[in-house]
Design a protein around this motif. Structure first.
Motif, PDB file in Angstrom:
ATOM      1  N   SER A  22       1.492  -9.829   4.952  1.00 43.11           N
ATOM      2  CA  SER A  22       1.671  -8.370   4.893  1.00 43.11           C
ATOM      3  C   SER A  22       2.995  -7.978   4.249  1.00 43.11           C
ATOM      4  CB  SER A  22       1.569  -7.761   6.294  1.00 43.11           C
ATOM      5  OG  SER A  22       2.634  -8.213   7.126  1.00 43.11           O
ATOM      6  N   HIS A  23       4.066  -8.716   4.561  1.00 40.17           N
ATOM      7  CA  HIS A  23       5.375  -8.388   3.983  1.00 40.17           C
ATOM      8  C   HIS A  23       6.341  -9.539   4.214  1.00 40.17           C
ATOM      9  CE1 HIS A  23       5.851  -7.144   8.182  1.00 40.17           C
ATOM     10  NE2 HIS A  23       7.156  -7.024   8.014  1.00 40.17           N
ATOM     11  N   PRO A  43       2.533  -9.596  -1.322  1.00 44.13           N
ATOM     12  CA  PRO A  43       3.123  -8.598  -2.212  1.00 44.13           C
ATOM     13  C   PRO A  43       3.637  -9.218  -3.515  1.00 44.13           C
ATOM     14  CG  PRO A  43       3.915  -8.337   0.036  1.00 44.13           C
ATOM     15  CD  PRO A  43       3.196  -9.644  -0.014  1.00 44.13           C
ATOM     16  N   GLU A  67       0.169   0.217   0.521  1.00 46.01           N
ATOM     17  CA  GLU A  67       1.605   0.311   0.767  1.00 46.01           C
ATOM     18  C   GLU A  67       1.846   1.091   2.058  1.00 46.01           C
ATOM     19  OE1 GLU A  67       3.188   2.121  -2.725  1.00 46.01           O
ATOM     20  OE2 GLU A  67       2.895   0.341  -3.971  1.00 46.01           O
ATOM     21  N   SER A  75      11.299  -5.722   1.944  1.00 43.31           N
ATOM     22  CA  SER A  75      10.249  -6.637   2.410  1.00 43.31           C
ATOM     23  C   SER A  75       8.908  -6.397   1.715  1.00 43.31           C
ATOM     24  CB  SER A  75      10.069  -6.516   3.920  1.00 43.31           C
ATOM     25  OG  SER A  75       9.442  -5.281   4.266  1.00 43.31           O
ATOM     26  N   ILE A  76       8.836  -5.331   0.894  1.00 42.48           N
ATOM     27  CA  ILE A  76       7.623  -4.940   0.158  1.00 42.48           C
ATOM     28  C   ILE A  76       6.433  -4.835   1.128  1.00 42.48           C
ATOM     29  CG2 ILE A  76       6.289  -5.275  -1.970  1.00 42.48           C
ATOM     30  CD1 ILE A  76       8.394  -7.174  -2.954  1.00 42.48           C
ATOM     31  N   PRO A  77       6.487  -3.894   2.048  1.00 45.29           N
ATOM     32  CA  PRO A  77       5.511  -3.852   3.145  1.00 45.29           C
ATOM     33  C   PRO A  77       4.133  -3.334   2.744  1.00 45.29           C
ATOM     34  CG  PRO A  77       6.975  -1.976   3.276  1.00 45.29           C
ATOM     35  CD  PRO A  77       7.497  -2.831   2.152  1.00 45.29           C
ATOM     36  N   HIS A  78       3.115  -3.975   3.278  1.00 44.75           N
ATOM     37  CA  HIS A  78       1.732  -3.575   3.048  1.00 44.75           C
ATOM     38  C   HIS A  78       0.929  -3.693   4.341  1.00 44.75           C
ATOM     39  CE1 HIS A  78       2.849  -4.201  -1.155  1.00 44.75           C
ATOM     40  NE2 HIS A  78       1.759  -3.559  -1.486  1.00 44.75           N
ATOM     41  N   THR A 124       4.985  -0.756  10.138  1.00 47.61           N
ATOM     42  CA  THR A 124       5.052   0.537   9.459  1.00 47.61           C
ATOM     43  C   THR A 124       5.276   1.671  10.455  1.00 47.61           C
ATOM     44  OG1 THR A 124       3.884   2.041   7.947  1.00 47.61           O
ATOM     45  CG2 THR A 124       2.541   0.907   9.594  1.00 47.61           C
TER      46      THR A 124
END
Length: 243
Positions: free
Chosen positions: A59-60, A91, A140, A147-150, A167
């Motif tokens: 995820s990140h 990511p 996103e 951390s480029i969160p998804h 998130t």
């Protein structure tokens, strides 16, 4: 299909829980959703053959969500060499991040990952990733930007599993949940509202917008773990869910 909670803790190990990792299994293949630092320990405790894991979805780039990959890879290289290919999905820059983490954790081993049958896939907003019979979507979300969160969603063999990642509230969680068999949503706080994480009170107000058969909370601080009479189910380490 079954989901095993290898870890549902937060970054601080509240409640004595392991780092985030969910194992999705059918009779002959397994998929990891996140691979926190404690994941290999939990896989060993569950007596899981790593070679049966075909795909790792990240995820990140925080240690409690992808810090277990170097342990997974050294076991797969030296202890029980893999016979089957492995896909790592994450990511942008996932291949570089894994390589650098591998070298930082076990100097001299990163180059050996290049000899493995290892394929990387990067998220693109609005585009699905298809790996044989697996379809992976990513949205996103609002967490630490480096951390480029998804949030991620796995569609596989007629079932769908979604995970919010880390998130605060974002409307992207609504399409993420649409029509899912299982939605695992982070809930770090009880009443607090803060960037990067959800609180139970806020989630209670908004979760009716989700379209899922099962909603479960993860990544909880002690105050959420210990709270009485919550109206949304909470995960625990070692739990198994039928999807």
């Amino acid at each position: 299909m079954e989901l095993t909670v290898l870890g549902c803790g937060d970054a601080f190990g509240n409640g004595g829980r392991n780092n985030t990792s969910f194992l999705v299994s059918d009779k002959d293949e397994r998929i990891l959703i996140d691979c926190g630092a404690t994941t290999l320990i939990r896989l060993k405790a569950e007596e899981i053959d790593l070679d049966e894991i075909s795909t790792i979805i990240i995820s990140h780039f925080h240690g409690d969500h992808f810090g277990g990959i170097p342990f997974f890879l050294i076991s797969s290289m030296f202890e029980n060499p893999r016979k089957n290919p492995l896909s790592i999905v994450g990511p942008k820059g996932v291949a570089k991040r894994v390589y650098e983490l591998q070298e930082a954790m076990y100097a001299g081993t990163a180059a050996k990952t290049l000899e493995m049958d290892l394929t990387y896939y990067e998220y693109e907003q609005g585009k699905a990733i298809t790996i044989k019979d697996k379809v992976i979507h990513a949205w996103e979300v609002d967490h630490s930007l480096p951390s480029i969160p998804h949030a991620v969603r796995l569609e596989w063999r007629g079932k769908s599993v979604a995970f919010s990642g880390d998130t605060s509230w974002t409307d992207n969680l609504v399409p993420l949940s649409k029509g899912t068999d299982l939605f695992i949503c982070e809930c770090n706080f009880l009443d607090k509202v803060s960037f990067g994480h959800l609180g139970y009170s806020e989630l209670l107000e908004k979760h009716s917008a989700f379209d899922t058969k099962q909603l479960w909370l993860t990544h909880m601080a002690d105050e959420v773990i210990e709270a009485k009479d919550l109206k949304i189910n909470r995960l625990s380490d070692g739990q198994k869910l039928i999807i």
